[in-house]
Write a protein that holds these residues in place. Structure first.
Motif, mmCIF file in Angstrom:
data_model
loop_
_atom_site.group_PDB
_atom_site.id
_atom_site.type_symbol
_atom_site.label_atom_id
_atom_site.label_comp_id
_atom_site.label_asym_id
_atom_site.label_seq_id
_atom_site.Cartn_x
_atom_site.Cartn_y
_atom_site.Cartn_z
ATOM 1 N N LEU A 27 0.855 -1.196 0.000
ATOM 2 C CA LEU A 27 0.000 0.000 0.000
ATOM 3 C C LEU A 27 0.879 1.229 0.000
ATOM 4 N N VAL A 37 -8.393 1.884 4.401
ATOM 5 C CA VAL A 37 -8.270 0.442 4.257
ATOM 6 C C VAL A 37 -9.527 -0.153 4.864
ATOM 7 N N LYS A 45 -6.491 -5.676 9.263
ATOM 8 C CA LYS A 45 -6.292 -4.227 9.146
ATOM 9 C C LYS A 45 -5.447 -3.685 10.298
ATOM 10 N N ARG A 208 -8.521 7.622 -1.944
ATOM 11 C CA ARG A 208 -8.370 6.269 -2.474
ATOM 12 C C ARG A 208 -8.673 5.271 -1.379
ATOM 13 N N TYR A 210 -8.330 0.823 -0.187
ATOM 14 C CA TYR A 210 -7.868 -0.548 -0.408
ATOM 15 C C TYR A 210 -8.856 -1.486 0.264
ATOM 16 N N LEU A 212 -9.000 -5.071 1.982
ATOM 17 C CA LEU A 212 -8.172 -6.143 2.533
ATOM 18 C C LEU A 212 -9.079 -7.315 2.855
ATOM 19 N N MET A 217 -4.544 -7.730 -0.150
ATOM 20 C CA MET A 217 -5.196 -6.580 -0.759
ATOM 21 C C MET A 217 -5.860 -7.072 -2.040
ATOM 22 N N LYS A 219 -8.278 -5.311 -3.744
ATOM 23 C CA LYS A 219 -8.766 -4.265 -4.635
ATOM 24 C C LYS A 219 -8.208 -2.925 -4.193
ATOM 25 N N GLU A 220 -7.923 -2.103 -5.152
ATOM 26 C CA GLU A 220 -7.426 -0.773 -4.857
ATOM 27 C C GLU A 220 -8.077 0.184 -5.828
ATOM 28 N N LEU A 226 -14.354 1.758 -5.925
ATOM 29 C CA LEU A 226 -14.451 0.609 -5.016
ATOM 30 C C LEU A 226 -15.891 0.330 -4.640
#
Ligand SMILES: Nc1ncnc2c1ncn2[C@@H]1O[C@H](COP(=O)(O)OP(=O)(O)OP(=O)(O)O)[C@@H](O)[C@H]1O
Ligand SMILES: [Mg+2]
Lengths: 239, 304
Positions: A27, A37, A45, A208, A210, A212, A217, A219-220, A226
């Motif tokens: 990340l 996240v 996390k 942005r 992420y 988890l 991870m 997807k970003e 998202l």
């Protein structure tokens, strides 16, 4: 993002007694960004944030902050570099007053004038704390304790503030208040790495995010991307 | 009446000296939840330091207190960095047995170096002097000096803990070490500092005690037990509690004096017949037992 990331985590692996909890997580966060996240309970996390703070041994991978490898540093040294973590468990100094807790947050700062300035900033952010400045932290309500935890984290002028579920256990109205605070800090130019259960709101306010999932991870992307993605809908909304 | 006042004065004076003996134990426990069984051996080392520096320089141990303090500070720091810091990662049992081992080690080291004989200070500025405060109460100057310096040391530690930057960091480490680390506080150094302060205060106490207490390598255990009683009564980790509890323990130690007062005053025959002085420390241990059963958290509660 064009600017150089201030935090870059690459392919870190963490195990708890042999059991993999982070299986190669990467990340990055650029200056001025707010990054979330998100992930289900137990996704890893908090482990990720603890690994960054060097309170959790990392078995593989690299962590760079401000261009420096911080993996081998102590937690105190990392804080001195300007990376501050507000843990899920808050970890307030219960018998000490609100003000004493805040001042301990400025432990790494030697400039008295700046400490006063920071405390005024925290009080302007949370006027309720100013009213209760002499009250023992342990006697505060859950919402007020969270304010102290965040305020204490802000006292050292962090270059990057990492918040672990700041809305945990709060009533809906207080959740909005906490997230509004995050929004305000973002507007002030603070760089924030946010872990949140309130996925929608968190991604909504972030640049942005992420996702988890069980130590990976998966997807970003930008918050909206998202929220629209299939994998996200599967993971969180059960559709 | 004279016996009563004398016992009262003696109890309070010895109590203040004992407060200084217990101070280090409660600080170390307060900051890192570890009970130092070798505490009395630290005191023994302070007593030898006071004795030898006084003999070597021809000065009263009062003047060589800074040497004793330095020895204690270094001793505490070395024990922490060389030994304790590895122990604290282990389970509670390892910590207990570990400091117990440290106790045996220091005691036998002293035996090896100093031999087993009792040593006492026979001269000095204050040795043998006393102050008549009237009403039949005579206070030995050595005990008065010990009491005054004990109060001064408490004041200094209190100021350090409550009025300084480093004191706040020590408090934070005591309350939540992980939280303290997240504030950038070097908790490892704070632990070592707690051991240093704990060591320094107890060796100062030793150097003061040697004015009126002879020293041998086995003297430590008695004081460890007394210090445990004080710290248990005052609340583990409480500095203020240790002070007041020490006064109580000092008075308990003078219990035979009070007993005599009653037996004389009211002329109670059966009270005469019990040689109470033979049981001086029994009362301290009895008090310890009662406290552990009735108020395991002490008078003031744990930490604060
Ligand atoms: N100290 C530990 N020892 C062993 N396993 C642990 C430890 N801490 C966490 N775990 C395990 O690691 C996994 C990830 O935990 P972590 O706390 O990082 O999850 P999280 O994503 O923060 O969850 P939550 O949303 O509930 O806070 C979980 O399965 C947890 O049981
Ligand atoms: Mg968590």
């Amino acid at each position: 993002m064009t600017s150089e990331p201030i935090l870059a985590v690459e392919n870190i692996k963490v195990r708890y007694s042999g059991l993999p909890v982070l299986r190669g997580v990467s990340l990055w966060v650029a200056a001025g960004e707010t990054v979330s996240v998100v992930g289900a309970n137990g996704a890893g996390k908090s482990t990720l944030l603890r690994a960054i703070m060097a309170t959790q041994p990392v078995f593989d991978g690299t962590i760079r902050f401000l261009g420096r490898e911080i993996h081998a540093l102590s937690t105190e040294a990392i804080v001195r570099l300007g990376l501050v973590y507000v843990p899920e468990e808050k970890m307030l100094f219960g018998p000490l007053s609100v003000e004493e807790n805040l001042r301990l947050g400025a432990y790494v700062i030697n400039d008295a004038a700046r400490i006063e300035q920071n405390i005024e900033f925290v009080f302007s952010l949370f006027p309720r704390l100013k009213e209760r400045r002499t009250q023992a932290a342990s006697t505060l309500s859950g919402g007020e304790q969270q304010m102290v935890a965040i305020g204490r984290g802000l006292m050292s002028n962090p270059r990057l503030l990492m918040l672990d579920e700041p809305s945990l256990g709060l009533a809906p109205i207080l959740v909005d208040e906490v997230l509004d605070t995050v929004r305000r800090l973002k507007a002030e130019g603070m760089t924030i790495l946010l872990v949140e259960q309130n996925v929608r709101e968190a991604l909504d306010l972030s640049d942005r995010g992420y996702v988890l999932q069980t130590g990976r991870m998966v997807k970003e992307g930008t918050g909206q991307a998202l929220l629209d993605s299939d994998i996200f809908r599967q993971a969180f909304l059960g559709i | 009446m004279e016996i009563l006042l004398s016992s009262l004065a003696a109890g309070l004076l010895i109590g203040m000296a004992l407060a200084l003996v217990a101070l280090g134990l409660t600080i170390i426990f307060g900051v890192m939840d570890i009970v130092n069984f070798a505490h009395g051996e630290f005191l023994m080392i302070g007593m030898y330091t006071g004795l030898f520096t006084a003999q070597a320089t021809g000065l009263d141990p009062l003047f060589t207190l800074p040497v004793a303090a330095l020895v204690g500070f270094l001793l505490g720091g070395v024990c922490y960095y060389g030994f304790i810091r590895f122990l604290i990662r282990g389970p509670m049992v390892a910590q207990l047995l570990g400091t117990f081992g440290l106790m045996l080690f220091l005691r036998n080291l002293a035996l090896l170096i100093f031999g087993s004989e009792d040593r006492a200070l026979h001269h000095g500025l204050l040795v043998g002097r006393s102050i008549d405060v009237g009403m039949g109460v005579i206070i030995p100057a050595t005990k008065l000096a010990a009491a005054v310096l004990a109060i001064f040391s408490f004041w200094a530690v209190w100021m350090l803990m409550n009025r300084t930057h480093v004191g706040k960091a020590l408090t934070a480490t005591a309350l939540n070490p992980q939280g303290a680390r997240y504030m950038g506080i070097p908790t490892e150094k704070m632990n070592a500092l707690a051991w240093g302060i704990g060591g320094a205060t107890v060796t100062i106490a030793g150097a003061l005690l040697v004015n009126f207490w002879s020293v041998n390598p086995f003297v430590g255990l008695l004081f460890t037990m007394i210090a445990f009683t004080i710290v248990a009564l005052g609340g583990f980790g409480s500095v203020r509690g240790a002070f007041f509890a020490a006064l109580v323990v000092g008075l308990i130690m003078e219990f035979p004096g009070f007993w005599d007062f009653f037996s004389y005053t009211f002329d109670i025959q059966w009270m005469y017949d019990i040689p109470m002085t033979s049981f001086k420390y029994t009362w301290v241990y009895l008090a310890y037992f009662i406290i552990m059963v009735a108020r395991p958290r002490g008078l003031f509660g744990w930490k604060h």
